[in-house]
Design a protein around this motif. Structure first.
Motif, short mmCIF file in Angstrom:
data_model
loop_
_atom_site.label_atom_id
_atom_site.label_comp_id
_atom_site.label_asym_id
_atom_site.label_seq_id
_atom_site.Cartn_x
_atom_site.Cartn_y
_atom_site.Cartn_z
N ASN A 1 -7.70 0.23 8.57
CA ASN A 1 -6.47 0.91 8.95
C ASN A 1 -5.38 0.73 7.91
OD1 ASN A 1 -3.88 1.41 10.51
ND2 ASN A 1 -5.55 2.22 11.78
N LEU A 2 -5.27 -0.49 7.39
CA LEU A 2 -4.23 -0.74 6.38
C LEU A 2 -4.51 0.05 5.11
CD1 LEU A 2 -3.45 -4.56 6.71
CD2 LEU A 2 -2.37 -2.61 7.82
N ILE A 3 -5.82 0.12 4.73
CA ILE A 3 -6.15 0.85 3.50
C ILE A 3 -5.89 2.35 3.69
CG2 ILE A 3 -8.01 1.42 1.88
CD1 ILE A 3 -9.19 -1.33 2.37
N GLU A 4 -6.25 2.85 4.87
CA GLU A 4 -6.00 4.28 5.16
C GLU A 4 -4.51 4.60 5.03
OE1 GLU A 4 -9.37 5.43 8.44
OE2 GLU A 4 -7.25 5.50 9.04
N ASN A 5 -3.69 3.75 5.64
CA ASN A 5 -2.24 3.97 5.59
C ASN A 5 -1.76 3.91 4.15
OD1 ASN A 5 -2.16 4.16 8.30
ND2 ASN A 5 -1.19 2.17 8.67
N ALA A 6 -2.26 2.88 3.42
CA ALA A 6 -1.81 2.70 2.03
C ALA A 6 -2.23 3.90 1.19
CB ALA A 6 -2.41 1.41 1.46
N ALA B 1 0.08 6.63 1.70
CA ALA B 1 1.42 6.41 1.14
C ALA B 1 1.41 6.41 -0.39
CB ALA B 1 1.98 5.08 1.65
N GLU B 2 0.29 5.97 -0.97
CA GLU B 2 0.20 5.81 -2.42
C GLU B 2 0.35 7.17 -3.12
OE1 GLU B 2 -0.22 2.73 -3.78
OE2 GLU B 2 0.00 3.61 -5.77
N PRO B 3 1.19 7.24 -4.17
CA PRO B 3 1.32 8.52 -4.90
C PRO B 3 -0.02 8.93 -5.53
CG PRO B 3 2.98 6.92 -5.60
CD PRO B 3 2.05 6.19 -4.72
N ASN B 4 -0.16 10.21 -5.73
CA ASN B 4 -1.38 10.76 -6.31
C ASN B 4 -1.73 10.04 -7.61
OD1 ASN B 4 -3.52 12.38 -6.57
ND2 ASN B 4 -2.37 14.28 -7.01
N GLY B 5 -2.97 9.58 -7.69
CA GLY B 5 -3.42 8.88 -8.90
C GLY B 5 -3.07 7.41 -8.93
N GLY B 6 -2.41 6.95 -7.92
CA GLY B 6 -1.97 5.54 -7.88
C GLY B 6 -3.10 4.60 -7.47
N THR B 7 -2.80 3.30 -7.56
CA THR B 7 -3.80 2.28 -7.24
C THR B 7 -3.31 1.36 -6.12
OG1 THR B 7 -4.54 2.31 -9.51
CG2 THR B 7 -5.18 0.39 -8.21
N ILE B 8 -4.13 1.26 -5.11
CA ILE B 8 -3.83 0.33 -4.01
C ILE B 8 -4.46 -1.01 -4.40
CG2 ILE B 8 -4.29 -0.14 -1.57
CD1 ILE B 8 -4.97 2.97 -1.48
N VAL C 1 -4.56 -11.89 3.55
CA VAL C 1 -4.98 -10.66 2.86
C VAL C 1 -3.73 -9.81 2.65
CG1 VAL C 1 -6.36 -8.56 3.04
CG2 VAL C 1 -7.24 -10.72 3.94
N GLU C 2 -3.60 -9.25 1.45
CA GLU C 2 -2.46 -8.37 1.17
C GLU C 2 -2.99 -6.99 0.80
OE1 GLU C 2 0.46 -11.81 -0.74
OE2 GLU C 2 -0.29 -10.18 -2.02
N VAL C 3 -2.39 -5.96 1.42
CA VAL C 3 -2.74 -4.58 1.05
C VAL C 3 -1.46 -3.96 0.47
CG1 VAL C 3 -3.57 -2.35 1.87
CG2 VAL C 3 -4.47 -4.46 2.86
N VAL C 4 -1.49 -3.73 -0.83
CA VAL C 4 -0.26 -3.35 -1.54
C VAL C 4 -0.33 -1.88 -1.94
CG1 VAL C 4 1.19 -3.92 -3.54
CG2 VAL C 4 -0.27 -5.70 -2.51
N ASP C 5 0.73 -1.11 -1.59
CA ASP C 5 0.80 0.26 -2.11
C ASP C 5 2.14 0.46 -2.80
OD1 ASP C 5 2.86 1.50 -0.39
OD2 ASP C 5 1.41 1.17 1.23
N HIS C 6 2.29 1.63 -3.44
CA HIS C 6 3.51 1.90 -4.21
C HIS C 6 4.17 3.17 -3.71
CE1 HIS C 6 0.63 -0.48 -6.52
NE2 HIS C 6 1.70 -1.20 -6.81
N GLY C 7 4.07 3.37 -2.40
CA GLY C 7 4.63 4.56 -1.77
C GLY C 7 6.10 4.37 -1.40
N PRO C 8 6.54 5.08 -0.34
CA PRO C 8 7.97 5.01 0.03
C PRO C 8 8.36 3.67 0.65
CG PRO C 8 6.73 6.36 1.59
CD PRO C 8 5.78 6.03 0.48
N GLY D 1 8.84 -1.33 -5.34
CA GLY D 1 8.77 -0.23 -4.37
C GLY D 1 7.41 -0.09 -3.73
N GLY D 2 7.42 0.21 -2.44
CA GLY D 2 6.16 0.34 -1.71
C GLY D 2 6.07 -0.67 -0.59
#
Ligand SMILES: Nc1ncnc2c1ncn2[C@@H]1O[C@H](COP(=O)(O)OP(=O)(O)OP(=O)(O)O)[C@@H](O)[C@H]1O
Ligand SMILES: [Mg+2]
Length: 476
Positions: free
Chosen positions: A364-369, A372-379, A389-396, A446-447
Protein backbone atom coordinates in the motif's frame (compact mmCIF):
# COMPACT_ATOMS: atom_id res chain seq x y z
CA UNK A 1 -14.46 19.62 44.79
CA UNK A 2 -14.06 18.67 48.44
CA UNK A 3 -17.74 17.71 48.57
CA UNK A 4 -17.04 15.02 46.00
CA UNK A 5 -14.11 13.61 47.92
CA UNK A 6 -15.08 10.66 50.05
CA UNK A 7 -12.24 11.23 52.51
CA UNK A 8 -13.05 14.91 53.07
CA UNK A 9 -16.73 14.06 53.54
CA UNK A 10 -15.81 11.34 56.00
CA UNK A 11 -13.49 13.68 57.89
CA UNK A 12 -16.13 16.43 57.95
CA UNK A 13 -18.75 14.03 59.33
CA UNK A 14 -16.24 12.78 61.85
CA UNK A 15 -15.43 16.31 63.05
CA UNK A 16 -19.09 17.35 63.27
CA UNK A 17 -19.98 14.07 65.00
CA UNK A 18 -17.15 14.23 67.50
CA UNK A 19 -17.90 17.89 68.28
CA UNK A 20 -21.47 16.84 69.03
CA UNK A 21 -20.15 14.12 71.31
CA UNK A 22 -17.72 16.60 72.86
CA UNK A 23 -20.51 19.03 73.74
CA UNK A 24 -23.14 16.49 74.66
CA UNK A 25 -21.11 13.99 76.71
CA UNK A 26 -20.93 16.20 79.81
CA UNK A 27 -24.73 16.40 79.83
CA UNK A 28 -25.47 12.85 78.75
CA UNK A 29 -22.66 10.94 80.46
CA UNK A 30 -20.27 12.82 82.74
CA UNK A 31 -22.75 14.71 84.89
CA UNK A 32 -25.22 11.84 85.32
CA UNK A 33 -22.36 9.45 86.12
CA UNK A 34 -20.80 11.84 88.60
CA UNK A 35 -24.17 12.50 90.13
CA UNK A 36 -25.28 8.92 90.63
CA UNK A 37 -22.02 7.04 91.05
CA UNK A 38 -20.02 9.40 93.27
CA UNK A 39 -17.96 7.71 95.97
CA UNK A 40 -18.55 7.97 99.78
CA UNK A 41 -18.23 11.45 101.24
CA UNK A 42 -17.12 12.97 97.97
CA UNK A 43 -20.15 13.05 95.74
CA UNK A 44 -19.11 15.00 92.71
CA UNK A 45 -22.02 17.46 93.00
CA UNK A 46 -20.72 18.52 96.41
CA UNK A 47 -17.29 19.13 94.94
CA UNK A 48 -18.88 21.32 92.23
CA UNK A 49 -20.79 23.28 94.90
CA UNK A 50 -17.71 23.95 97.02
CA UNK A 51 -15.67 24.91 93.97
CA UNK A 52 -18.33 27.39 92.97
CA UNK A 53 -18.36 28.86 96.48
CA UNK A 54 -14.56 29.20 96.41
CA UNK A 55 -14.70 31.07 93.14
CA UNK A 56 -17.21 33.53 94.62
CA UNK A 57 -14.80 34.12 97.51
CA UNK A 58 -11.82 34.69 95.19
CA UNK A 59 -13.94 37.15 93.18
CA UNK A 60 -14.62 39.03 96.43
CA UNK A 61 -10.92 39.65 97.18
CA UNK A 62 -10.01 43.35 97.31
CA UNK A 63 -6.95 45.40 98.17
CA UNK A 64 -7.47 48.35 100.52
CA UNK A 65 -5.76 51.70 99.78
CA UNK A 66 -3.20 50.91 102.50
CA UNK A 67 -2.28 47.68 100.63
CA UNK A 68 -4.01 45.15 102.87
CA UNK A 69 -6.00 42.40 101.21
CA UNK A 70 -9.49 41.63 102.47
CA UNK A 71 -12.65 39.78 101.49
CA UNK A 72 -15.50 42.08 100.61
CA UNK A 73 -19.01 40.79 101.30
CA UNK A 74 -20.01 41.15 97.67
CA UNK A 75 -23.52 40.72 96.29
CA UNK A 76 -22.60 37.25 95.01
CA UNK A 77 -21.38 36.18 98.45
CA UNK A 78 -24.46 37.64 100.07
CA UNK A 79 -26.74 35.71 97.70
CA UNK A 80 -24.74 32.53 98.27
CA UNK A 81 -25.13 32.98 102.00
CA UNK A 82 -28.86 33.52 101.52
CA UNK A 83 -29.21 30.19 99.74
CA UNK A 84 -26.79 28.44 102.12
CA UNK A 85 -27.36 29.79 105.63
CA UNK A 86 -24.40 27.76 107.06
CA UNK A 87 -21.96 29.09 104.45
CA UNK A 88 -18.67 30.38 105.85
CA UNK A 89 -15.34 31.17 104.28
CA UNK A 90 -11.81 32.16 105.16
CA UNK A 91 -8.79 33.35 103.17
CA UNK A 92 -5.25 33.30 104.56
CA UNK A 93 -1.66 34.00 103.58
CA UNK A 94 -0.13 30.55 103.00
CA UNK A 95 3.33 31.82 103.97
CA UNK A 96 2.43 33.31 107.37
CA UNK A 97 -0.96 31.79 108.06
CA UNK A 98 -2.35 35.32 108.65
CA UNK A 99 -6.11 35.50 108.10
CA UNK A 100 -7.46 38.13 105.66
CA UNK A 101 -10.07 40.55 107.07
CA UNK A 102 -13.60 39.46 106.17
CA UNK A 103 -12.80 35.79 106.83
CA UNK A 104 -14.70 33.58 109.27
CA UNK A 105 -12.29 33.20 112.19
CA UNK A 106 -14.02 30.21 113.74
CA UNK A 107 -13.88 28.30 110.42
CA UNK A 108 -10.15 29.10 110.16
CA UNK A 109 -9.69 27.98 113.77
CA UNK A 110 -10.14 24.36 112.66
CA UNK A 111 -7.14 24.65 110.36
CA UNK A 112 -4.83 26.73 112.53
CA UNK A 113 -2.13 24.06 112.55
CA UNK A 114 -2.10 23.85 108.74
CA UNK A 115 -2.25 27.52 107.86
CA UNK A 116 1.22 28.85 107.16
CA UNK A 117 2.73 25.35 107.29
CA UNK A 118 1.13 23.29 104.55
CA UNK A 119 0.40 23.87 100.90
CA UNK A 120 -2.96 22.22 100.20
CA UNK A 121 -3.66 21.16 96.63
CA UNK A 122 -7.35 20.72 97.25
CA UNK A 123 -9.30 18.70 99.76
CA UNK A 124 -12.98 18.13 100.44
CA UNK A 125 -13.75 17.95 104.15
CA UNK A 126 -16.46 17.73 106.76
CA UNK A 127 -16.12 19.26 110.21
CA UNK A 128 -16.68 16.41 112.64
CA UNK A 129 -18.31 18.65 115.22
CA UNK A 130 -20.92 19.80 112.68
CA UNK A 131 -24.32 18.17 113.30
CA UNK A 132 -25.17 18.47 109.58
CA UNK A 133 -23.51 15.30 108.31
CA UNK A 134 -23.96 16.32 104.70
CA UNK A 135 -22.14 19.62 105.10
CA UNK A 136 -18.96 19.77 103.00
CA UNK A 137 -16.08 22.18 102.77
CA UNK A 138 -13.05 22.65 100.58
CA UNK A 139 -9.57 23.85 101.42
CA UNK A 140 -6.98 24.73 98.89
CA UNK A 141 -3.96 26.93 98.22
CA UNK A 142 -4.89 28.88 95.07
CA UNK A 143 -3.17 31.28 92.74
CA UNK A 144 -5.45 34.35 92.78
CA UNK A 145 -5.12 37.72 91.03
CA UNK A 146 -3.51 38.89 94.32
CA UNK A 147 -0.99 36.07 94.50
CA UNK A 148 -1.00 32.69 96.17
CA UNK A 149 -3.62 32.48 98.93
CA UNK A 150 -5.17 29.77 101.04
CA UNK A 151 -8.96 29.48 100.73
CA UNK A 152 -11.42 27.60 102.91
CA UNK A 153 -15.15 27.38 102.21
CA UNK A 154 -17.72 25.40 104.17
CA UNK A 155 -21.44 24.84 104.46
CA UNK A 156 -22.65 25.16 100.85
CA UNK A 157 -25.47 22.84 99.82
CA UNK A 158 -25.82 21.37 96.37
CA UNK A 159 -28.26 23.24 94.13
CA UNK A 160 -29.39 22.16 90.67
CA UNK A 161 -27.88 25.20 88.99
CA UNK A 162 -24.44 23.96 90.15
CA UNK A 163 -24.77 21.50 87.25
CA UNK A 164 -24.55 24.42 84.80
CA UNK A 165 -21.50 25.71 86.56
CA UNK A 166 -19.87 22.30 86.14
CA UNK A 167 -21.00 22.02 82.52
CA UNK A 168 -19.22 25.25 81.78
CA UNK A 169 -16.12 23.87 83.53
CA UNK A 170 -16.15 20.81 81.25
CA UNK A 171 -16.48 22.85 78.08
CA UNK A 172 -13.70 25.34 78.67
CA UNK A 173 -11.39 26.35 75.80
CA UNK A 174 -8.53 24.24 77.18
CA UNK A 175 -10.59 21.09 76.76
CA UNK A 176 -11.60 22.12 73.27
CA UNK A 177 -7.96 22.78 72.35
CA UNK A 178 -6.91 19.42 73.78
CA UNK A 179 -9.46 17.89 71.45
CA UNK A 180 -7.91 19.48 68.34
CA UNK A 181 -4.74 17.28 68.03
CA UNK A 182 -6.96 14.22 68.39
CA UNK A 183 -9.20 15.60 65.68
CA UNK A 184 -6.18 16.20 63.39
CA UNK A 185 -4.84 12.70 64.05
CA UNK A 186 -8.14 11.02 63.25
CA UNK A 187 -8.48 13.17 60.12
CA UNK A 188 -5.08 11.95 58.88
CA UNK A 189 -6.01 8.35 59.66
CA UNK A 190 -9.41 8.80 57.95
CA UNK A 191 -7.78 10.30 54.89
CA UNK A 192 -5.18 7.54 54.54
CA UNK A 193 -7.71 4.78 55.17
CA UNK A 194 -10.02 6.11 52.44
CA UNK A 195 -7.11 6.72 50.08
CA UNK A 196 -5.66 3.27 50.69
CA UNK A 197 -9.11 1.67 50.40
CA UNK A 198 -9.71 3.34 47.06
CA UNK A 199 -6.30 2.45 45.56
CA UNK A 200 -7.76 -0.61 43.73
CA UNK A 201 -10.47 1.68 42.35
CA UNK A 202 -7.82 4.00 40.92
CA UNK A 203 -6.09 0.98 39.38
CA UNK A 204 -9.39 -0.19 37.90
CA UNK A 205 -9.98 3.31 36.47
CA UNK A 206 -6.51 3.23 34.86
CA UNK A 207 -7.35 -0.11 33.28
CA UNK A 208 -10.73 1.13 32.02
CA UNK A 209 -9.00 4.17 30.51
CA UNK A 210 -6.82 1.84 28.41
CA UNK A 211 -9.76 -0.15 27.07
CA UNK A 212 -10.73 0.24 23.47
CA UNK A 213 -12.46 -1.76 20.82
CA UNK A 214 -9.45 -4.08 20.51
CA UNK A 215 -9.20 -4.89 24.21
CA UNK A 216 -12.86 -5.51 24.88
CA UNK A 217 -12.18 -9.12 25.84
CA UNK A 218 -10.11 -7.99 28.81
CA UNK A 219 -11.73 -7.54 32.20
CA UNK A 220 -11.11 -5.13 35.05
CA UNK A 221 -9.50 -7.09 37.89
CA UNK A 222 -11.83 -7.10 40.89
CA UNK A 223 -9.46 -8.60 43.45
CA UNK A 224 -8.92 -6.37 46.54
CA UNK A 225 -11.77 -4.09 45.54
CA UNK A 226 -13.83 -2.79 48.45
CA UNK A 227 -17.14 -4.65 48.54
CA UNK A 228 -18.98 -1.32 48.06
CA UNK A 229 -17.24 -0.78 44.71
CA UNK A 230 -17.35 -4.40 43.52
CA UNK A 231 -20.90 -4.27 42.06
CA UNK A 232 -19.90 -1.23 39.99
CA UNK A 233 -16.81 -2.95 38.53
CA UNK A 234 -18.81 -6.12 37.90
CA UNK A 235 -21.41 -4.04 36.04
CA UNK A 236 -18.65 -2.41 33.96
CA UNK A 237 -17.20 -5.85 33.16
CA UNK A 238 -20.63 -7.13 32.15
CA UNK A 239 -21.08 -4.07 29.92
CA UNK A 240 -17.69 -4.74 28.28
CA UNK A 241 -18.73 -8.32 27.69
CA UNK A 242 -21.94 -7.21 25.97
CA UNK A 243 -20.12 -4.62 23.85
CA UNK A 244 -17.47 -7.22 22.99
CA UNK A 245 -20.13 -9.62 21.76
CA UNK A 246 -21.85 -6.83 19.81
CA UNK A 247 -18.62 -5.76 18.11
CA UNK A 248 -17.78 -9.37 17.23
CA UNK A 249 -21.27 -9.77 15.74
CA UNK A 250 -20.83 -6.64 13.64
CA UNK A 251 -17.40 -7.76 12.45
CA UNK A 252 -18.75 -11.11 11.44
CA UNK A 253 -21.58 -9.37 9.63
CA UNK A 254 -19.17 -7.08 7.72
CA UNK A 255 -16.89 -9.99 6.84
CA UNK A 256 -19.79 -12.12 5.67
CA UNK A 257 -21.32 -9.27 3.65
CA UNK A 258 -18.02 -8.54 1.92
CA UNK A 259 -17.54 -12.23 1.28
CA UNK A 260 -21.05 -12.65 -0.12
CA UNK A 261 -20.51 -9.70 -2.48
CA UNK A 262 -17.45 -11.32 -4.04
CA UNK A 263 -19.42 -13.76 -6.20
CA UNK A 264 -21.80 -11.22 -7.82
CA UNK A 265 -18.82 -8.93 -8.49
CA UNK A 266 -16.88 -11.79 -10.06
CA UNK A 267 -19.93 -12.59 -12.23
CA UNK A 268 -20.23 -8.90 -13.14
CA UNK A 269 -16.54 -8.80 -14.18
CA UNK A 270 -16.97 -11.99 -16.21
CA UNK A 271 -20.00 -10.52 -17.97
CA UNK A 272 -18.15 -7.29 -18.67
CA UNK A 273 -15.30 -9.29 -20.22
CA UNK A 274 -17.80 -10.76 -22.68
CA UNK A 275 -19.00 -7.34 -23.80
CA UNK A 276 -17.91 -5.94 -27.08
CA UNK A 277 -14.81 -3.77 -26.88
CA UNK A 278 -15.45 -0.07 -26.70
CA UNK A 279 -15.08 2.96 -24.38
CA UNK A 280 -18.17 1.98 -22.35
CA UNK A 281 -16.75 -1.48 -21.65
CA UNK A 282 -13.43 0.00 -20.50
CA UNK A 283 -15.18 2.48 -18.19
CA UNK A 284 -17.41 -0.21 -16.73
CA UNK A 285 -14.42 -2.51 -16.24
CA UNK A 286 -12.59 0.29 -14.39
CA UNK A 287 -15.64 0.82 -12.16
CA UNK A 288 -16.01 -2.88 -11.50
CA UNK A 289 -12.32 -3.18 -10.67
CA UNK A 290 -12.64 -0.31 -8.20
CA UNK A 291 -15.60 -2.00 -6.50
CA UNK A 292 -13.55 -5.19 -6.34
CA UNK A 293 -10.62 -3.38 -4.67
CA UNK A 294 -12.86 -1.77 -2.09
CA UNK A 295 -14.40 -5.14 -1.37
CA UNK A 296 -11.03 -6.84 -0.99
CA UNK A 297 -9.87 -4.13 1.40
CA UNK A 298 -13.04 -4.35 3.45
CA UNK A 299 -12.49 -8.09 3.63
CA UNK A 300 -8.92 -7.62 4.91
CA UNK A 301 -10.18 -5.23 7.57
CA UNK A 302 -13.02 -7.48 8.63
CA UNK A 303 -10.75 -10.51 8.74
CA UNK A 304 -7.95 -8.87 10.71
CA UNK A 305 -9.45 -10.13 13.97
CA UNK A 306 -10.03 -13.66 12.72
CA UNK A 307 -6.58 -14.04 11.18
CA UNK A 308 -4.71 -13.37 14.43
CA UNK A 309 -3.19 -16.58 15.74
CA UNK A 310 -3.83 -17.40 19.37
CA UNK A 311 -0.51 -19.28 19.54
CA UNK A 312 1.48 -16.14 18.91
CA UNK A 313 2.85 -14.36 15.90
CA UNK A 314 5.40 -16.09 13.69
CA UNK A 315 8.81 -14.56 13.07
CA UNK A 316 9.88 -13.35 9.67
CA UNK A 317 12.94 -11.84 8.06
CA UNK A 318 11.95 -8.24 7.33
CA UNK A 319 14.42 -7.42 4.49
CA UNK A 320 13.49 -10.65 2.71
CA UNK A 321 9.71 -10.07 3.00
CA UNK A 322 10.05 -6.52 1.69
CA UNK A 323 12.38 -7.54 -1.12
CA UNK A 324 9.82 -10.01 -2.46
CA UNK A 325 6.99 -7.43 -2.12
CA UNK A 326 9.04 -4.95 -4.15
CA UNK A 327 9.84 -7.62 -6.72
CA UNK A 328 6.09 -8.21 -7.21
CA UNK A 329 5.44 -4.49 -7.65
CA UNK A 330 8.49 -3.68 -9.77
CA UNK A 331 6.85 -4.41 -13.20
CA UNK A 332 3.85 -2.19 -12.40
CA UNK A 333 6.15 0.65 -11.33
CA UNK A 334 8.25 0.15 -14.43
CA UNK A 335 5.17 0.34 -16.67
CA UNK A 336 4.32 3.66 -15.03
CA UNK A 337 7.85 4.98 -15.54
CA UNK A 338 8.72 4.93 -11.81
CA UNK A 339 11.78 3.25 -10.31
CA UNK A 340 12.20 1.61 -6.93
CA UNK A 341 15.49 1.67 -5.05
CA UNK A 342 15.83 -0.94 -2.35
CA UNK A 343 18.25 -0.29 0.47
CA UNK A 344 18.57 -2.93 3.19
CA UNK A 345 21.32 -4.46 5.31
CA UNK A 346 22.59 -7.88 4.28
CA UNK A 347 21.94 -9.37 7.68
CA UNK A 348 18.58 -10.81 8.63
CA UNK A 349 16.28 -8.65 10.72
CA UNK A 350 13.83 -10.88 12.47
CA UNK A 351 10.52 -9.30 13.43
CA UNK A 352 7.23 -10.66 14.65
CA UNK A 353 4.45 -10.41 12.13
CA UNK A 354 2.36 -12.15 9.50
CA UNK A 355 3.80 -12.10 6.03
CA UNK A 356 0.42 -11.28 4.46
CA UNK A 357 0.05 -8.35 6.85
CA UNK A 358 3.56 -6.97 6.20
CA UNK A 359 3.12 -7.36 2.45
CA UNK A 360 -0.28 -5.65 2.55
CA UNK A 361 1.11 -2.65 4.45
CA UNK A 362 4.26 -2.23 2.33
CA UNK A 363 2.41 -2.72 -0.97
CA UNK A 364 0.00 0.00 0.00
CA UNK A 365 2.79 2.42 0.85
CA UNK A 366 4.60 1.68 -2.43
CA UNK A 367 1.37 2.13 -4.41
CA UNK A 368 0.77 5.50 -2.78
CA UNK A 369 4.38 6.53 -3.28
CA UNK A 370 4.27 5.46 -6.94
CA UNK A 371 1.17 7.60 -7.44
CA UNK A 372 2.83 10.60 -5.75
CA UNK A 373 6.28 10.23 -7.32
CA UNK A 374 6.83 12.49 -10.38
CA UNK A 375 7.13 10.78 -13.73
CA UNK A 376 10.53 9.11 -14.05
CA UNK A 377 11.27 9.51 -10.36
CA UNK A 378 12.64 6.93 -7.94
CA UNK A 379 10.94 5.67 -4.82
CA UNK A 380 13.34 4.55 -2.11
CA UNK A 381 12.44 1.65 0.18
CA UNK A 382 14.84 1.41 3.08
CA UNK A 383 15.05 -1.19 5.83
CA UNK A 384 17.00 -0.11 8.90
CA UNK A 385 18.65 -2.39 11.42
CA UNK A 386 16.26 -1.27 14.14
CA UNK A 387 13.40 -2.99 12.26
CA UNK A 388 12.13 0.24 10.76
CA UNK A 389 11.06 0.51 7.13
CA UNK A 390 11.01 3.79 5.22
CA UNK A 391 9.14 4.37 1.96
CA UNK A 392 10.41 7.63 0.49
CA UNK A 393 8.88 9.54 -2.42
CA UNK A 394 9.48 12.98 -3.91
CA UNK A 395 5.90 13.98 -4.60
CA UNK A 396 3.79 16.76 -3.07
CA UNK A 397 4.22 15.36 0.45
CA UNK A 398 1.61 15.38 3.19
CA UNK A 399 0.70 18.69 4.83
CA UNK A 400 1.27 18.80 8.58
CA UNK A 401 -2.46 19.23 9.22
CA UNK A 402 -3.29 16.07 7.24
CA UNK A 403 -0.79 13.75 8.88
CA UNK A 404 -3.36 12.32 11.32
CA UNK A 405 -6.24 12.39 8.85
CA UNK A 406 -4.59 10.27 6.17
CA UNK A 407 -4.99 7.22 8.43
CA UNK A 408 -8.75 7.73 8.69
CA UNK A 409 -10.83 5.37 6.54
CA UNK A 410 -11.97 6.82 3.22
CA UNK A 411 -9.90 9.97 3.60
CA UNK A 412 -8.38 11.21 0.35
CA UNK A 413 -6.78 14.56 -0.34
CA UNK A 414 -8.65 14.87 -3.59
CA UNK A 415 -11.34 12.92 -5.36
CA UNK A 416 -9.41 13.35 -8.59
CA UNK A 417 -6.93 10.60 -7.61
CA UNK A 418 -7.63 6.93 -7.94
CA UNK A 419 -8.08 4.90 -4.79
CA UNK A 420 -10.64 4.43 -2.07
CA UNK A 421 -8.86 6.01 0.90
CA UNK A 422 -8.79 2.70 2.75
CA UNK A 423 -5.17 1.67 2.18
CA UNK A 424 -3.55 3.68 4.98
CA UNK A 425 -6.42 2.96 7.40
CA UNK A 426 -5.85 -0.74 6.83
CA UNK A 427 -2.07 -0.30 7.11
CA UNK A 428 -2.48 1.44 10.46
CA UNK A 429 -4.92 -1.17 11.70
CA UNK A 430 -2.49 -3.93 10.76
CA UNK A 431 0.51 -2.18 12.31
CA UNK A 432 -1.47 -1.71 15.52
CA UNK A 433 -2.36 -5.37 15.50
CA UNK A 434 1.28 -6.28 15.00
CA UNK A 435 2.19 -4.10 17.97
CA UNK A 436 4.10 -1.77 15.65
CA UNK A 437 3.66 1.81 14.47
CA UNK A 438 3.15 3.74 11.24
CA UNK A 439 3.70 7.44 10.77
CA UNK A 440 4.67 9.95 8.10
CA UNK A 441 7.44 12.54 7.88
CA UNK A 442 8.66 14.89 5.21
CA UNK A 443 11.29 13.77 2.73
CA UNK A 444 14.25 16.17 2.88
CA UNK A 445 13.91 18.28 -0.27
CA UNK A 446 10.16 17.53 -0.59
CA UNK A 447 7.91 14.51 -0.62
CA UNK A 448 6.53 12.06 1.89
CA UNK A 449 8.45 9.47 3.89
CA UNK A 450 6.25 6.82 5.46
CA UNK A 451 7.83 4.91 8.33
CA UNK A 452 6.97 1.56 9.82
CA UNK A 453 8.37 0.32 13.13
CA UNK A 454 8.02 -3.42 13.63
CA UNK A 455 8.10 -5.20 16.95
CA UNK A 456 11.08 -7.41 17.52
CA UNK A 457 10.60 -8.83 21.01
CA UNK A 458 8.25 -11.42 22.45
CA UNK A 459 6.20 -8.85 24.34
CA UNK A 460 4.67 -7.39 21.22
CA UNK A 461 3.31 -10.45 19.52
CA UNK A 462 0.38 -10.25 17.18
CA UNK A 463 -2.62 -10.42 19.38
CA UNK A 464 -6.16 -10.09 18.11
CA UNK A 465 -6.84 -7.84 21.10
CA UNK A 466 -3.76 -5.79 21.65
CA UNK A 467 -3.34 -2.44 23.35
CA UNK A 468 -3.37 0.48 20.95
CA UNK A 469 -0.70 3.10 20.60
CA UNK A 470 -3.14 5.60 19.25
CA UNK A 471 -6.44 5.65 21.03
CA UNK A 472 -7.75 8.51 18.90
CA UNK A 473 -7.91 6.53 15.68
CA UNK A 474 -11.28 5.53 14.36
CA UNK A 475 -12.39 2.07 13.51
CA UNK A 476 -14.28 0.92 10.51
N1 LIG B 1 2.89 9.21 -0.56
C1 LIG B 1 1.90 10.06 -0.55
N2 LIG B 1 2.06 11.34 -1.01
C2 LIG B 1 1.04 12.21 -1.01
N3 LIG B 1 -0.21 11.92 -0.58
C3 LIG B 1 -0.43 10.67 -0.13
C4 LIG B 1 0.59 9.69 -0.09
N4 LIG B 1 0.08 8.56 0.41
C5 LIG B 1 -1.22 8.81 0.68
N5 LIG B 1 -1.53 10.07 0.35
C6 LIG B 1 -2.85 10.73 0.50
O1 LIG B 1 -3.56 10.03 1.47
C7 LIG B 1 -4.78 9.56 0.92
C8 LIG B 1 -5.15 8.25 1.58
O2 LIG B 1 -4.28 7.22 1.18
P1 LIG B 1 -4.77 5.76 1.22
O3 LIG B 1 -3.68 4.85 0.85
O4 LIG B 1 -5.43 5.55 2.54
O5 LIG B 1 -5.93 5.75 0.17
P2 LIG B 1 -5.81 5.73 -1.39
O6 LIG B 1 -4.43 5.46 -1.79
O7 LIG B 1 -6.45 7.00 -1.85
O8 LIG B 1 -6.77 4.52 -1.74
P3 LIG B 1 -6.47 2.96 -1.55
O9 LIG B 1 -5.14 2.84 -0.92
O10 LIG B 1 -7.58 2.52 -0.67
O11 LIG B 1 -6.54 2.39 -2.92
C9 LIG B 1 -4.53 9.49 -0.53
O12 LIG B 1 -5.73 9.60 -1.26
C10 LIG B 1 -3.62 10.66 -0.79
O13 LIG B 1 -4.39 11.84 -0.91
MG1 LIG C 1 -3.36 3.73 -1.01
Amino acid sequence: MWRRSLSSRLILYWIVGSLLVFFSTPVTVQIPLAFFWGRDHSHAPEVWTTKRAREAVIDALRRAPDGTLYVEPTEALRKHKERNPDFRYAVFDPATGALLPGSSADLAENFKALMGNVEVFGSLFHLSNDANVRARGYIRTTVTPFGKLGTIVYGSNFHWDDVFYQLHAYLVTENLLAYLPLCALISIIGFSVVRGGLAPVRMAAGKIRQMDVDTLNQRIPDANLPSEILPFVEAVNDAFQRVHEGVARQRRFAANSAHELRTPIAILCARLDKMEDGPLKREMQRDASRIKTILEQLLVLAQIEERGDANGTPELDLPEAIRSTIADYMPIAFDNNRHIDYDAPDAKIIVRGYRWAVESVVTNLIENAARAEPNGGTIIVRVLTNATVEVVDHGPGIALADREMIFEPFWRKSDATRGTGLGLAIAKELMDKLGGRIWVEETPGGGATFKLAFPTNMSSMFRPFTQNHDSKRQKL
